[in-house]
Design a protein around this motif. Structure first.
Motif: not given
Length: 466
Positions: A431-442
């Protein structure tokens, strides 16, 4: 008992058993999470290893590794009797003889890029009058790399096909790719999997340019850089963006002894210090990469090509590795030998844009600096901005095509959010990593999702075959 002799740079890994519990090697998996490949002899399992390159191995009848003795050791013994022109001539003779031996009587499949390695091969193949079917690909919505490759093919009079890597192809080929690379690499880097079926009728043998950019360049450090600083440089080169944070997170979650950073530094120090090149940091770092990076990262996805036709790699050849050990670093720096070879053998190819130095070519690339490159940089920036204004994301990396968008994300979620996988790597971490990914796509945030997908597929396939 049997004896297995591994090449200096193996194309295919060879596995053996060791006396250890059959359980996941979590420390090794943390390193994989950090750098994107397994280090040294590591695999997913404590009781399985990959045989080291350049060694003669004794294997028991039941598959256990008994002994490994090096038959080749990287060294730096520059031949000071040769000037640059003589070295270039020796390279020309060696390179073309290797290419000829590897391709004689065959229709060659040549992947072309906008760089130097495949262009150098194109020069040799054209000079030797080898029949060639070439191809290239670019990303849907990205830089048209195929334009440079097509120009090279036209000068050489090679057959050429341009492909576009499409959005979402990964999910149809995912388990096939996982079987080929044994989940020892992420799945978005080997974009050749998108066109793997096209290879069937393209020719008889691949000529691949992998590792030329490492052998024929410097490592960007002072020759007299101390060992401890070499270790720091290597750690930085190896570490994926976001890799250290992910590895530390998993190390803590699995409650492993000590800490990841100390473990990783100790391993790199041990491996690097064992390379007997005390007199040149560039040569030593290149040797490290050739021993531990090429076999465990670059070679892993050669299995995609090999699934259709035999593969040949001129830069992997034993004679090429031995030659590199005798070339002064001053001649290897800045790709001088490859550039000199292309200019000498095929001036027309040297005049085609060098992708890494665009819009400049092999004659003009020293001007890739302010103010000479300002017009191109300005136009390129405006084109990207205009594309973004139109709502079209400029694609630079394959994960953008395979992970972004509703359909892709649903398929990604199906792998990383299931009871089987979350019993090993908790839903809270995902969750932590996926939510960060969806918010940034870096790039940094995509790395964790690349690794989670690999781990999830590995676990799924392993459990299915138990």
């Amino acid at each position: 008992m049997k004896t297995i002799t591994t090449p200096i740079i193996p194309i295919v890994p060879t596995y053996a058993k060791v006396n250890a519990p059959h359980e996941l090697h979590l420390e090794a998996i943390c390193v994989f999470a950090a750098i994107g490949f397994f280090l040294d002899t590591d695999t997913y399992w404590k009781d399985e290893v990959v045989l080291r390159p350049g060694c003669q191995h004794t294997i028991s009848d039941d598959g256990y590794l008994l002994e490994s003795i090096p038959w080749f050791e990287w060294h730096y013994t520059p031949d000071k009797t040769r000037d640059f022109d003589a070295t270039l001539q020796d390279f020309t003779t060696l390179f073309e003889s290797i290419i000829e031996e590897q391709t004689v009587g065959k229709k060659v499949i040549l992947p072309l890029s906008g760089g130097l390695d495949s262009r150098t091969q194109a020069v040799a193949l054209q000079h030797l009058n080898v029949p060639v079917n070439s191809y290239s690909y670019d990303f849907q919505g990205g830089y048209k790399e195929t334009q440079i490759a097509k120009a090279i093919a036209e000068v050489c009079d090679f057959d050429f096909t341009a492909y576009t890597i499409p959005k979402g192809y990964l999910w149809d080929v995912l388990e096939g790719l996982a079987t080929l690379n044994r989940c020892e690499s992420d799945f978005t880097s080997p974009r050749q999997m998108a066109i793997v079926d096209e290879f069937e009728t393209m020719g008889e043998v691949f000529s691949l340019g992998h590792w030329g950019d490492v052998l024929f360049d410097d490592m960007g450090v002072r020759d007299d850089l101390p060992l401890k600083d070499q270790v720091k440089v290597l750690q930085k080169k190896l570490m994926k963006k976001g890799g250290r944070a992910l590895a530390n997170q998993l190390w803590s979650y699995w409650n492993l002894a000590g800490d990841f950073d100390a473990y990783f530094e100790t391993r790199i120090t041990s491996l690097l210090s064992a390379i007997k090149i005390p007199n040149n940091a560039n040569a030593r770092i290149r040797a490290f990469k050739s021993m531990y990076w090429a076999p465990r990262w670059t070679s892993v996805n050669l299995a995609v090509f090999a699934s259709k036709h035999p593969v040949t790699l001129p830069y992997y050849d034993k004679r090429m590795c031995e030659f590199i050990c005798t070339v002064p670093e001053d001649f290897l720096a800045k790709r001088q030998l490859q550039i000199g070879y292309i200019k000498q053998r095929a001036p027309k190819l040297a005049k085609i844009t060098w992708q890494d130095q665009r819009p400049f070519n092999l004659y003009t690339y020293p001007k890739n600096k302010t103010p000479y490159n300002l017009p191109y940089r300005t136009i390129n920036k405006l084109e990207r901005v205009f594309q973004e204004v139109l709502g079209k994301k400029y694609i630079e990396r394959n994960w953008e095509l395979q992970f972004l968008g509703d359909d892709n994300q649903k398929k990604l979620e199906a792998y990383v959010y299931n009871t089987e996988f979350n019993s090993w790597i908790s839903k809270s971490i995902v969750d932590q990593c996926y939510n960060a990914f969806k918010s940034g796509n870096t790039v940094e945030k995509s790395h964790a999702m690349n690794m989670f997908l690999v781990f999830a597929v590995h676990q799924h396939l392993n459990n299915r075959h138990v």
